[in-house]
Design a protein around this motif. Structure first.
Motif, PDB file in Angstrom:
ATOM      1  N   GLN A 124      -6.849  -0.564  -2.635  1.00  0.00           N
ATOM      2  CA  GLN A 124      -5.884   0.267  -1.902  1.00  0.00           C
ATOM      3  C   GLN A 124      -6.551   1.480  -1.253  1.00  0.00           C
ATOM      4  OE1 GLN A 124      -2.936  -0.617  -1.230  1.00  0.00           O
ATOM      5  NE2 GLN A 124      -2.050  -1.843  -2.872  1.00  0.00           N
ATOM      6  N   ASP A 125      -7.675   1.953  -1.797  1.00  0.00           N
ATOM      7  CA  ASP A 125      -8.315   3.139  -1.216  1.00  0.00           C
ATOM      8  C   ASP A 125      -9.352   2.790  -0.137  1.00  0.00           C
ATOM      9  OD1 ASP A 125     -10.170   2.052  -2.945  1.00  0.00           O
ATOM     10  OD2 ASP A 125     -10.374   3.847  -4.203  1.00  0.00           O
ATOM     11  N   HIS A 142      -6.229  -0.545   4.075  1.00  0.00           N
ATOM     12  CA  HIS A 142      -4.968   0.202   4.225  1.00  0.00           C
ATOM     13  C   HIS A 142      -4.378   0.003   5.619  1.00  0.00           C
ATOM     14  CE1 HIS A 142      -1.974   3.255   3.454  1.00  0.00           C
ATOM     15  NE2 HIS A 142      -2.269   3.799   4.621  1.00  0.00           N
ATOM     16  N   SER A 191      -5.453  -4.510  -4.925  1.00  0.00           N
ATOM     17  CA  SER A 191      -4.165  -4.885  -4.387  1.00  0.00           C
ATOM     18  C   SER A 191      -3.683  -6.161  -5.044  1.00  0.00           C
ATOM     19  CB  SER A 191      -4.276  -5.125  -2.888  1.00  0.00           C
ATOM     20  OG  SER A 191      -3.130  -5.750  -2.407  1.00  0.00           O
ATOM     21  N   ALA A 203       0.841  -1.199   0.000  1.00  0.00           N
ATOM     22  CA  ALA A 203       0.000   0.000   0.000  1.00  0.00           C
ATOM     23  C   ALA A 203       0.876   1.249   0.000  1.00  0.00           C
ATOM     24  CB  ALA A 203      -0.877   0.001   1.240  1.00  0.00           C
ATOM     25  N   TRP A 217      -2.850   7.045  -0.576  1.00  0.00           N
ATOM     26  CA  TRP A 217      -3.620   5.805  -0.753  1.00  0.00           C
ATOM     27  C   TRP A 217      -5.114   6.081  -0.885  1.00  0.00           C
ATOM     28  CZ3 TRP A 217      -7.321   4.792   2.940  1.00  0.00           C
ATOM     29  CH2 TRP A 217      -7.194   5.502   4.157  1.00  0.00           C
ATOM     30  N   GLU A 218      -5.581   7.198  -0.291  1.00  0.00           N
ATOM     31  CA  GLU A 218      -7.027   7.485  -0.319  1.00  0.00           C
ATOM     32  C   GLU A 218      -7.544   7.629  -1.759  1.00  0.00           C
ATOM     33  OE1 GLU A 218      -4.693   9.280   1.188  1.00  0.00           O
ATOM     34  OE2 GLU A 218      -5.246   9.807   3.241  1.00  0.00           O
TER      35      GLU A 218
END
Lengths: 437, 134
Positions: A114-115, A120, A106, A94, A99-100
């Protein structure tokens, strides 16, 4: 195997379990590594270490549990050398920052995004890192730790690093000595198998590389590195006829030369520390062979790195290896007041992210519609956002690996490879205009 | 049937005989190998999507990422590894695989082995023995 590894009394005690279970498994791992490599002994490390994390699984056959690590950390044990974390934790990889807005799955697992905040949090493996930090690990999470570690090994120091682009950086650029072996075991025990790059004789140049084009731009260094690596494989090339690389160009050269080939060490006479002269670089011997990496070979490498039939670009990725602060500044300068037509992701080292923010670059990039991130990369995350079928990049390493994540005909990924300016142009126009000039 | 024996150095012990899969190019790991599918995913590579499971994987040298070790991971790994040049990457692969691995041969095995030949990898006694397919 069959090599008799000579251990000191102290090393034998650790191998026999005298210091407990984790030191014992680490020593077993190092002894097996010696046997495979043909190393007769271990070397005491006096430089720095770097490992992929969490890293408790040294190989499928050597590992230890979180509970065992907890006990070890509680006992006051610490890493024996200054130890840094390679890029973001396995297996999720990550991003540490950004990452948001990282709207990808992934590692080819569509169930994990990932978001997703919950994913996360789990992906950061804080249960391990609170213990590692207690034991002294500096959790830098970069594939280019040399940019931010602020404590570089000096010439001749023995290190244990990981990451293909970092190995030649340590050996060739810094003149320190490392094989490709940074793990919990080497950093915790402060020892590594004594073979390969730790031995002076193995560090001299073996192949003399000439070129008929002055290598001076960032992209030329990148393409040159890839072509040299493909030509010399695991030899030690001596690069002649080039300009003197900048920090950015060293980053590109190191990542490309260890993508096209398996080069752990090279020399640039007059530039790198173990090559004050050509004769010195070659150790006073004749090279095994000479090779020309000229216009023809460079164009061929450029064409290999490009893998697209369409010039419509869906996304641009920059930051392989993680960008230094000058490159972030230059991107901000070039994008100020402009607006990207397609997603532009820019990856730097986590410890530079806040610097980029404080200097105002992060806002300039955000205003241009670019996403500044840290700690990971697309190839490591093993995915591109859904719908992206043609990706533009400015590094050979990313260009050559990312397509491996999409081997099936129904979703093959195309890659446009070129200069950073070609990529910025693609981000602003959605079209690829790059070409070998 | 003609057999060719070449002495070499044992990296990881064991003895196995299996069909050879020869990579004329260096092999690359990380995103360019899929241990879950058991083949290389490097574009333009002669072994692109050619299964290596259960084969004696013969190659000149490794290149690229430390993720080369992925060739030695999982149930789909090769039966043995034979390579001309050793490096830290082949060490990592042998550590992960724990199957017979050999290198540093008296003569380059790439000059003798073709895909489909049967190869006995006797790492315990330090040699490979090639039985040509025809």
């Amino acid at each position: 195997m069959g090599t008799a590894v000579k251990l000191t009394d102290e090393e034998k005690r650790v191998l026999d379990g005298g210091d407990g279970a984790i030191p014992q498994v680490c020593m077993q791992y190092l002894v097996e590594m010696c046997e495979i490599a043909g190393a007769e002994k271990l070397v005491d490390l006096d430089g720095t270490g770097d490992l992929h994390t969490p890293g408790n699984q040294l190989s499928p056959f050597y590992g230890f549990s979180l509970e065992e690590l907890e006990k070890l950390a509680a006992s006051g044990a610490y890493f024996k050398i200054p130890t840094f974390a390679n890029k973001s934790p396995f297996p999720e990889q990550a991003p540490i920052h950004g990452w948001e807005n990282c709207n990808i799955c992934s590692y080819q697992n569509r169930d994990n995004r990932q978001d997703d905040p919950a994913f996360h949090e789990k992906a950061l493996h804080e249960d391990f890192f609170r213990l590692y930090r207690k034991m002294g690990m500096m959790t830098s999470h970069s594939c280019a730790n040399y940019l931010t570690m602020t404590y570089l090994p000096s010439v001749g120091q023995h290190c244990s690093w990981f990451e293909s682009s970092q190995i030649p950086y340590c050996n060739a650029v810094l003149g320190a000595r490392t094989n490709f072996d940074g793990t919990f075991a080497t950093c915790f025990l402060g020892k590594a198998p004594y073979y390969g790059m730790h031995i002076t004789e193995n560090r001299y140049g073996t192949v003399l590389v000439k070129t008929d084009r002055l290598i001076q731009t960032d992209m030329e260094w990148d393409v040159f590195g890839f072509a040299v690596g493909a030509d010399v494989a695991c030899e030690v090339p001596v690069l002649t006829g080039t300009g003197k690389p900048t920090t950015t160009q060293y980053q590109k050269l190191n990542s490309a030369i260890h993508t096209g080939g398996g080069v752990s060490m090279y020399h640039i006479p007059g530039s790198t520390p173990e090559a004050p002269t050509l004769e010195w670089a070659l150790g006073g011997k004749k090279p095994k062979r000479e090779t020309l990496i000229g216009e023809t070979e460079l164009k061929k490498a450029y064409d290999t790195l490009n893998f697209h039939t369409s010039d419509n670009v869906d996304m641009v990725y920059l930051g392989c290896p993680h960008l230094n602060i000058v490159d972030v500044m230059l991107l901000a300068r070039k994008l100020e007041g402009k607006r990207c037509r397609i997603p532009l992701w820019i990856m730097t080292a986590p410890w530079l992210y806040d610097v980029a923010k404080n200097l105002g670059y992060a806002k300039v990039l955000a205003d241009a519609g670019a996403l500044l991130m840290s700690g990971a990369c697309l190839a490591a995350m093993g995915a591109v956002p859904e719908g992206v079928r043609n990706l533009a990049v400015d590094t050979a390493k990313q260009a050559y690996y990312i397509t491996g994540c999409y081997p099936d005909d129904e979703n093959r990924l195309q890659v446009c490879y070129g200069s950073t300016d070609d990529c910025i142009d693609a981000a602003l126009t959605g079209r690829w205009h790059g070409e070998w000039r | 049937m003609k057999k060719i024996r070449i002495k070499g150095r044992c990296e990881y012990p064991g003895c196995v005989e299996a069909e050879a899969l020869v990579s004329p190019m260096p092999l690359q790991g990380f995103a360019n190998v899929s241990p879950g599918r058991g083949y290389t995913t490097e574009r333009n590579h002669p072994l692109f999507k050619v299964p290596y499971t259960g084969k004696v994987l013969v190659y000149p040298s490794p290149r690229g990422s430390g993720g080369f070790m992925a060739y030695g991971r999982g149930p789909l790994k090769p039966a043995a590894f034979v390579h001309t040049v050793a490096s830290s990457l082949t060490v990592l692969c042998a550590l992960a695989a724990h199957v017979p691995c050999m290198t540093d041969f008296e003569e380059d095995p790439m000059a003798f082995i073709e895909t489909g030949d049967m190869v006995l990898v006797n790492a315990d006694e330090g040699y490979i023995e090639i039985t040509k397919k025809d």
